[in-house]
Scaffold this active site. Structure first.
Site, PDB file in Angstrom:
ATOM      1  N   GLU A   8       4.071 -13.779 -46.887  1.00 19.65           N
ATOM      2  CA  GLU A   8       5.474 -13.429 -47.130  1.00 19.65           C
ATOM      3  C   GLU A   8       6.080 -12.898 -45.822  1.00 19.65           C
ATOM      4  OE1 GLU A   8       7.159 -12.162 -50.713  1.00 19.65           O
ATOM      5  OE2 GLU A   8       5.249 -12.105 -51.766  1.00 19.65           O
ATOM      6  N   GLU A  26       1.694  -1.450 -52.365  1.00 18.19           N
ATOM      7  CA  GLU A  26       2.771  -2.099 -53.119  1.00 18.19           C
ATOM      8  C   GLU A  26       2.708  -1.731 -54.599  1.00 18.19           C
ATOM      9  OE1 GLU A  26       2.287  -6.338 -53.210  1.00 18.19           O
ATOM     10  OE2 GLU A  26       4.411  -6.671 -53.632  1.00 18.19           O
TER      11      GLU A  26
END
Ligand code: BGC
Length: 855
Positions: free
Chosen positions: A443, A724
């Protein structure tokens, strides 16, 4: 004595090269006296002179600047005590619109058509001689792809990944390098251009050739000789190109393959071809911060794993590259694999998804060094094969945008100190030219929601000005016609990024166009960013309102349901559908907040009608949330923490309702044994929602809870950055890899978003909070609790250092504060007594207030 502490042009002390017609000056002052304010400052540059009584955002308004010119600026200041100080700086103008002689060049015989992969790096060279004495030489360079330049075998400058990542179809930075001292009689300019963001595979969909079909180079070398003559060497067909260089492969996700055995003189060089570049960006002198090699790490340990791999532990998770000293044999192949954590003593690479994160080095004979230049990895551990430790000295370098650290926080709880360190490392690792979500998996994209919610914390810890300004220009340019802000900026379309087709607006993610400039304004105090972003903000809010009103009537027009929300993204319970199912609450609260902020911004920009309009909109939205999403008792039917946190923190409720909602929140949290239950939107504000509504003990208990899910569980589990997911690791050592919750295997150990709790540490524990932009007025109001016996925080603001150091000993509270020249501090002690304090250094004690100047 009065002194000028930080005199900047476009926020740079030195080496500023600009294409801005009106560069902006700012300065901070320091004095050993109390109560000092600027009386008058005089800026002089050639025949231009400007007198001001402000310290920040002073625009040059003199005669038109001349391209390629060095300017010296003098600053003289007088304070209210009649003391004076002077300082000077120099800056250089870039091209200021001067047409380029350079042409885009490429390797015309290279047709890169493969999908989902990255192109082979191109290498360009050009030889030339300098027969006369050189007095000034500047290289102006950019590329489609990322480049590294060398002159006579030596790296030019210290940047990584130039020209940086911008919305290339709109704007592209060029770098200016002073190469005067690097030139010789006979010279060779050499460039490596890898695919980078423009051509290489990017996003989890691994889209490639997003901005160009293959790499291209664009450069001009300007040389001035002693006799006054000038020469320009511009990229054109006189350059040669080869695909057969040392760097065989390069990609952000997969890494690099470097073959040291290649003799570039024997490579097949061909004439560079002129390239038809499809995009037409504005090519501007670098206005962001370059990525640089920062901290250097030595391994804290290494061992041979069962797999046979030598595993090196650098003790810190970060974004960067290895730097190896190698004793090798010609053709020996060494592989460096990177991972954030270990599982059963081996690298745990499942979270990387399709990213290989690997550097392969093929040795020449003897001693040599290697460090990748065209990639970076997110890692703490490196697994090495192909060499034994006795022939390898392995270190690593952190790579990130060259932001200065401006904030410092420490307290008597070591776990919180480690949390502060993790927050800083989360920031560094994700400030790699753009604000990314994470530095390791496939990402590393400019997800807008992550930075929207983290911007304020980052601005305490780092000077974010140039970093945010650069990215916000992309946000502005990527705004779609309907007003929506893409969820990733620069926009690289991924499946289901619907904003291409419709004017999508996504709560909290799109809010970045308001929350980031607002955080920056509060820190830096320069209204010009608000002015610049104002039309974007208005258009965005209009889009949000449109979606809220679509197919709705009456009060329901203020409840924002449609069309797509990430909701309570990454809350500890549930998966994607649970989080997104909370979108109605997060979006409606977001609309109340952005309209409220817009009303404040309109007031600052002296637009009273707008201010009235947005205030009304905000009030209506808050009222709708209150009456339609909560019951009579301010209770949310299917309760979740964020549903209370947002209306409380965004001040959407009247006092009575706020106290009811806060009691529900506190009850829920108590029932949950003080564990966190919020996703991205609620996490930054949950402690504020408690502490500011009478639940200080609960806020501290939540902050200090160290079982899962909580911030300190991560610390106890050995985290050195912010995770995260709250359960990225579980107590039994397993990881929630998100394999079956709709996120397509989403877990990272280095996402800054949940580190937004850093704001609470500065604003409430240390008590430092800006009131007026740039800390022109600010407050210091520490709240005590959690058994803390001291807290120390310092913030380097636009006006100078704000300091709050407090201690609690034998129930006696004392505090040391520093108030910068030109600012006012509203100090409130824990016993409720308040003082208005002008510049100086003071100590206060709670039972006997001693006010003294210590400087
Ligand atoms: C990213 C997040 C991002 C999110 C949006 C993820 O894949 O890593 O941080 O904001 O997608 O849904």
């Amino acid at each position: 004595m009065l002194a000028i502490k930080r005199f900047t042009v476009n926020d740079m002390i030195a080496e500023c090269v600009t294409d801005q017609k009106q560069p902006v000056f700012s300065f901070a002052l320091e004095s050993d006296q109390q109560d000092v304010v600027l009386e008058v400052a005089t800026l002089k540059m050639g025949n231009w002179q400007r007198k001001v009584n402000t310290q920040i955002g002073i625009k040059y308004n003199g005669p038109e600047l001349v391209p390629f010119t060095e300017y010296k600026v003098l600053l003289e200041v007088i304070d209210n005590h009649g003391e004076t100080a002077t300082a000077s700086l120099t800056f250089e103008t870039g091209r200021l619109g001067t047409p380029f002689q350079a042409k885009w060049i490429t390797n015309g015989s290279y047709h890169f058509t493969e999908r989902k992969t990255s192109p082979k790096p191109m290498h360009f060279k050009r030889q030339f001689s300098c027969q006369k004495e050189v007095v000034k030489a500047r290289l102006y360079t950019t590329a489609l792809g990322i480049y590294e330049a060398k002159l006579n075998g030596e790296k030019i400058g210290a940047d990584y990944f130039a020209p940086g990542f911008t919305s290339y179809k709109n704007q592209l930075q060029y770098q200016t390098y002073n190469v005067t001292d690097q030139l010789k009689e006979s010279n060779e300019l050499f460039f490596t251009v890898a695919g980078g963001w423009a051509v290489g595979a990017f996003t989890y969909a691994r889209r490639n050739r997003v901005y160009a079909k293959r790499q291209a180079l664009f450069c001009e070398l300007h040389i001035e000789f002693e006799d006054g003559s000038k020469e320009i060497i511009a990229s054109d067909e006189t350059f040669s190109v080869t695909m057969n260089g040392h760097i065989k492969e390069a990609e952000f996700y997969n890494g690099e393959v470097y073959d040291a055995t290649v003799n570039m003189d024997d490579s097949h060089w061909e004439k560079a071809t002129l390239e038809q570049v499809k995009i037409k960006p504005e090519i501007l002198a670098q206005y962001g911060l370059p990525v640089r090699a920062k901290e250097k790490f030595k391994p804290i340990t290494h061992y041979k794993a069962k797999s046979g791999m030598w595993i090196y532990d650098f003790g810190q998770n970060f974004a960067g590259v290895v730097a190896a000293k190698i004793k090798g044999k010609k053709g020996q192949k060494i592989i460096f694999k990177h991972a954030e954590i270990l599982m059963e003593g081996e690298l745990f690479t499942e979270p990387l998804r399709s990213a290989k994160q690997e550097s392969v080095y093929i040795c020449e004979e003897g001693q040599q060094t290697y460090s990748p230049t065209m990639t970076y990895m997110g890692f703490r551990y490196v697994g090495v094969t192909g060499i034994d430790p006795e022939n390898l000295e392995l270190t690593a370098r952190a790579l990130y945008s060259n932001v200065d650290e401006t904030g410092y926080f420490e307290c008597s709880n070591d776990l919180l100190n480690q949390l502060q360190s993790n927050i800083k490392w989360g920031t560094k690792s994700n400030f790699v030219d753009i604000p990314t979500d994470c530095p390791q998996r496939d990402e590393r994209m400019g997800w807008t929601g992550d930075i929207a919610l983290f911007a304020s914390t980052a601005s305490f810890n780092f000077n974010t000005r140039r970093f945010y300004d650069k990215w916000l220009l992309d946000v502005q340019k990527e705004q779609n016609r309907g007003g929506g802000i893409p969820v990733t900026v620069p926009l690289v379309r991924v499946p289901f990024q619907w904003e291409i087709m419709i004017p999508m607006a996504v709560d909290h993610w799109g809010d970045a166009c308001i929350l980031v400039p607002w955080a920056e304004y509060l820190t830096r105090g320069d209204v010009s960013l608000l002015k610049q972003m104002y039309p974007t903000m208005k258009k965005y809010v209009k889009a949000c309102k449109f979606w809220a009103e679509l197919f709705s009537v009456g009060k329901h027009r203020r409840i924002w349901r449609l069309l797509h929300h990430y909701g309570d993204w990454v809350a500890p319970e549930g998966g994607l559908w649970t989080w997104m199912g909370r979108g109605k609450w997060t979006a409606t609260a977001s609309l109340a907040n952005t309209t409220n902020l817009l009303a404040q911004i309109a007031e600052i920009l002296e637009k009273p009608d707008d201010a009235k309009y947005y205030k009304k909109l905000s009030e209506e939205t808050s009222a709708a949330y209150r009456s339609l999403l909560m019951d009579k008792d301010c209770r949310v039917k299917k309760e979740f923490q964020t549903a209370y946190v947002l209306p409380l923190h965004y001040k959407m409720l009247n006092r009575g309702d706020a106290s009811k909602a806060a009691s529900h929140l506190a009850r829920m949290i108590k029932e949950n044994s003080y564990h966190i239950g919020t996703g991205f939107p609620g996490t930054p504000y949950v402690l504020f929602a408690l502490a500011d509504n009478g639940y200080i003990d609960e806020a501290y208990k939540m902050l200090l809870t160290d079982t899962r899910p909580s911030w300190l569980f991560q610390i106890k589990a050995g985290a050195t950055t912010i995770w995260e997911r709250w359960d990225a690791l579980r107590e039994d050592g397993t990881s929630n890899t998100g394999a079956d919750d709709g996120t397509n295997g989403m877990v990272s150990f280095n996402h800054f978003a949940n580190g937004a709790v850093g704001d609470f540490m500065y604003r409430r524990i240390a008590g430092i909070e800006p009131i007026e932009g740039g800390y022109k007025t600010f407050k210091i109001e520490p709240i005590l609790g959690g058994g803390l016996t001291y807290a120390k925080a310092e913030v380097e603001t636009a006006y100078g250092k704000v300091k709050s150091h407090w201690t609690l000993k034998d129930d006696k509270f004392s505090i040391d504060i520093h108030v910068p020249v030109g600012t006012t501090c509203n100090l409130t002690l824990p016993n409720g007594k308040s003082y208005v304090v002008t510049s100086g250094h003071y100590q206060f004690q709670e039972d006997r207030e001693v006010i003294e100047n210590e400087c």
